[in-house]
Structures are given as structure tokens and as C-alpha cells.
Design a protein around this motif. Structure first.
Motif, short mmCIF file in Angstrom:
data_model
loop_
_atom_site.label_atom_id
_atom_site.label_comp_id
_atom_site.label_asym_id
_atom_site.label_seq_id
_atom_site.Cartn_x
_atom_site.Cartn_y
_atom_site.Cartn_z
N GLY A 51 4.02 10.29 1.20
CA GLY A 51 4.98 10.60 0.15
C GLY A 51 4.28 10.74 -1.19
N ARG A 52 4.92 10.26 -2.26
CA ARG A 52 4.40 10.43 -3.60
C ARG A 52 3.35 9.35 -3.89
N THR A 53 2.18 9.51 -3.33
CA THR A 53 1.14 8.48 -3.47
C THR A 53 0.61 8.38 -4.89
N SER A 54 0.87 9.39 -5.71
CA SER A 54 0.46 9.32 -7.11
C SER A 54 1.21 8.21 -7.85
N SER A 55 2.30 7.74 -7.27
CA SER A 55 3.08 6.66 -7.88
C SER A 55 2.61 5.27 -7.47
N VAL A 56 1.63 5.22 -6.57
CA VAL A 56 1.18 3.93 -6.04
C VAL A 56 0.13 3.31 -6.95
N TYR A 57 0.32 2.08 -7.30
CA TYR A 57 -0.60 1.33 -8.16
C TYR A 57 -1.48 0.38 -7.35
N ALA A 58 -0.88 -0.23 -6.35
CA ALA A 58 -1.62 -1.17 -5.51
C ALA A 58 -0.94 -1.24 -4.16
N VAL A 59 -1.71 -1.66 -3.16
CA VAL A 59 -1.20 -1.87 -1.82
C VAL A 59 -1.50 -3.30 -1.41
N GLY A 60 -0.52 -3.94 -0.79
CA GLY A 60 -0.71 -5.33 -0.40
C GLY A 60 -0.25 -5.60 1.01
N TRP A 61 -0.69 -6.74 1.52
CA TRP A 61 -0.25 -7.23 2.82
C TRP A 61 0.42 -8.58 2.62
N PHE A 62 1.52 -8.76 3.28
CA PHE A 62 2.25 -10.02 3.29
C PHE A 62 2.55 -10.38 4.73
N ARG A 63 2.86 -11.64 4.98
CA ARG A 63 3.21 -12.04 6.35
C ARG A 63 4.36 -13.02 6.32
N GLN A 64 5.06 -13.08 7.43
CA GLN A 64 6.24 -13.93 7.50
C GLN A 64 6.43 -14.46 8.91
N THR A 65 6.76 -15.75 9.00
CA THR A 65 7.13 -16.37 10.26
C THR A 65 8.61 -16.77 10.17
N PRO A 66 9.27 -16.93 11.31
CA PRO A 66 10.70 -17.24 11.31
C PRO A 66 11.02 -18.48 10.49
N GLY A 67 12.01 -18.36 9.62
CA GLY A 67 12.44 -19.49 8.81
C GLY A 67 11.60 -19.75 7.59
N GLU A 68 10.55 -18.95 7.38
CA GLU A 68 9.66 -19.15 6.24
C GLU A 68 9.77 -17.98 5.27
N GLU A 69 9.35 -18.24 4.05
CA GLU A 69 9.32 -17.16 3.07
C GLU A 69 8.13 -16.25 3.35
N ARG A 70 8.26 -15.00 2.89
CA ARG A 70 7.16 -14.06 3.05
C ARG A 70 5.99 -14.51 2.17
N GLU A 71 4.80 -14.50 2.75
CA GLU A 71 3.61 -15.06 2.11
C GLU A 71 2.63 -13.95 1.76
N PHE A 72 2.05 -14.05 0.57
CA PHE A 72 1.03 -13.09 0.15
C PHE A 72 -0.25 -13.30 0.95
N VAL A 73 -0.83 -12.19 1.42
CA VAL A 73 -2.07 -12.25 2.19
C VAL A 73 -3.23 -11.63 1.40
N ALA A 74 -3.08 -10.38 1.01
CA ALA A 74 -4.15 -9.68 0.31
C ALA A 74 -3.59 -8.43 -0.34
N ALA A 75 -4.29 -7.95 -1.37
CA ALA A 75 -3.88 -6.72 -2.03
C ALA A 75 -5.06 -6.11 -2.75
N MET A 76 -4.97 -4.82 -3.02
CA MET A 76 -6.00 -4.15 -3.80
C MET A 76 -5.40 -3.00 -4.56
N TYR A 77 -6.07 -2.62 -5.65
CA TYR A 77 -5.61 -1.50 -6.45
C TYR A 77 -5.87 -0.21 -5.70
N TRP A 78 -4.93 0.72 -5.80
CA TRP A 78 -5.02 1.95 -5.01
C TRP A 78 -6.11 2.86 -5.53
#
Length: 125
Positions: A25-52
Motif C-alpha cells: 500500500g502507501r509505504t511512503s506513509s510508514v515511519y517505523a515497523v514493529g513486532w509485538f506478541r500476545q499470549t491469552p489473557g495478557e496484554e500485547r507486549e513490545f518485541v522489537a521495532a526499527m525505522y523504515w
């Protein structure tokens, strides 16, 4: 912007997996990409990210030194190389993209505008 995560699966403790996140799609609008993870009953957790368009990265404390985020702008794809996997890494992993002109805290979940579907990673002991 659309994101498609892939590469999850079942792996033994100590093993490795590489996740991919295809950005379209409109990748010119992307500033950074990140990964998050989630297990049942838990909040989504930050894993890693980098600037696009840069090389700066950020990692969650629990994966520092074991996981590596990278990207291939020519392919519009981000990767998460996961080594020395532990059973506690078992989760659904999501990739997300941050819009330009948003706060620069890469770990801030609420600042990510676009999300892909999750991919399940299961680490057996």
C-alpha cells in the motif's frame, strides 16, 4: 497500508525462527515497523521495532540479544530473526507500522496505526 505476517510455527527450545512482515500500500506513509506478541489473557507486549528509512532499532528487555529485527526496503519486508528460543516466547506475533509524524517511541503500542494478522510461534520444552 497493509501488513502480512508469516513464518510462525513449532520449534524446540533453543531453536530459531524467522518471521516476515510484508508491507504494501502507501509505504511512503510508514515511519517505523514493529513486532509485538500476545499470549491469552495478557496484554500485547513490545518485541522489537526499527525505522523504515533508517537503521535505528529498539528491543524489548526479554528478547534483547536473542532477536534481531531487519528490513529489506526493496522488498517492502521486515523480518524478525528469533534465536535461542524459549518456551516463554510462545505467543501470537503481530507486525505493525507506525505512521509518519507520530511520536517516536518505538515501543509505544498505541502509536502504531496499522496492524497485520498474527502468526503463531510455539516453542516446546
Amino acid at each position: 497500508v497493509q501488513l502480512q505476517a508469516s513464518g510462525g510455527g513449532l520449534v524446540q527450545a533453543g531453536g530459531s525462527l524467522r518471521l516476515s512482515c510484508a508491507v504494501s500500500g502507501r509505504t511512503s506513509s510508514v515511519y517505523a515497523v514493529g513486532w509485538f506478541r500476545q499470549t491469552p489473557g495478557e496484554e500485547r507486549e513490545f518485541v522489537a521495532a526499527m525505522y523504515w528509512r533508517g537503521s535505528g532499532t529498539s528491543y524489548g528487555n526479554s528478547v534483547q540479544g536473542r532477536f534481531t529485527i531487519s528490513k529489506d526496503n526493496a522488498k517492502n519486508t521486515a523480518y524478525l530473526q528469533m534465536n535461542s528460543l524459549k518456551p516463554e516466547d510462545t505467543a501470537v506475533y503481530y507486525c505493525a507500522a507506525k505512521r509518519i509524524f507520530t511520536p517516536s517511541d518505538l515501543a509505544q503500542l498505541a502509536s502504531y496505526a496499522w496492524w497485520g494478522q498474527g502468526t503463531l510461534v510455539t516453542v516446546s520444552s
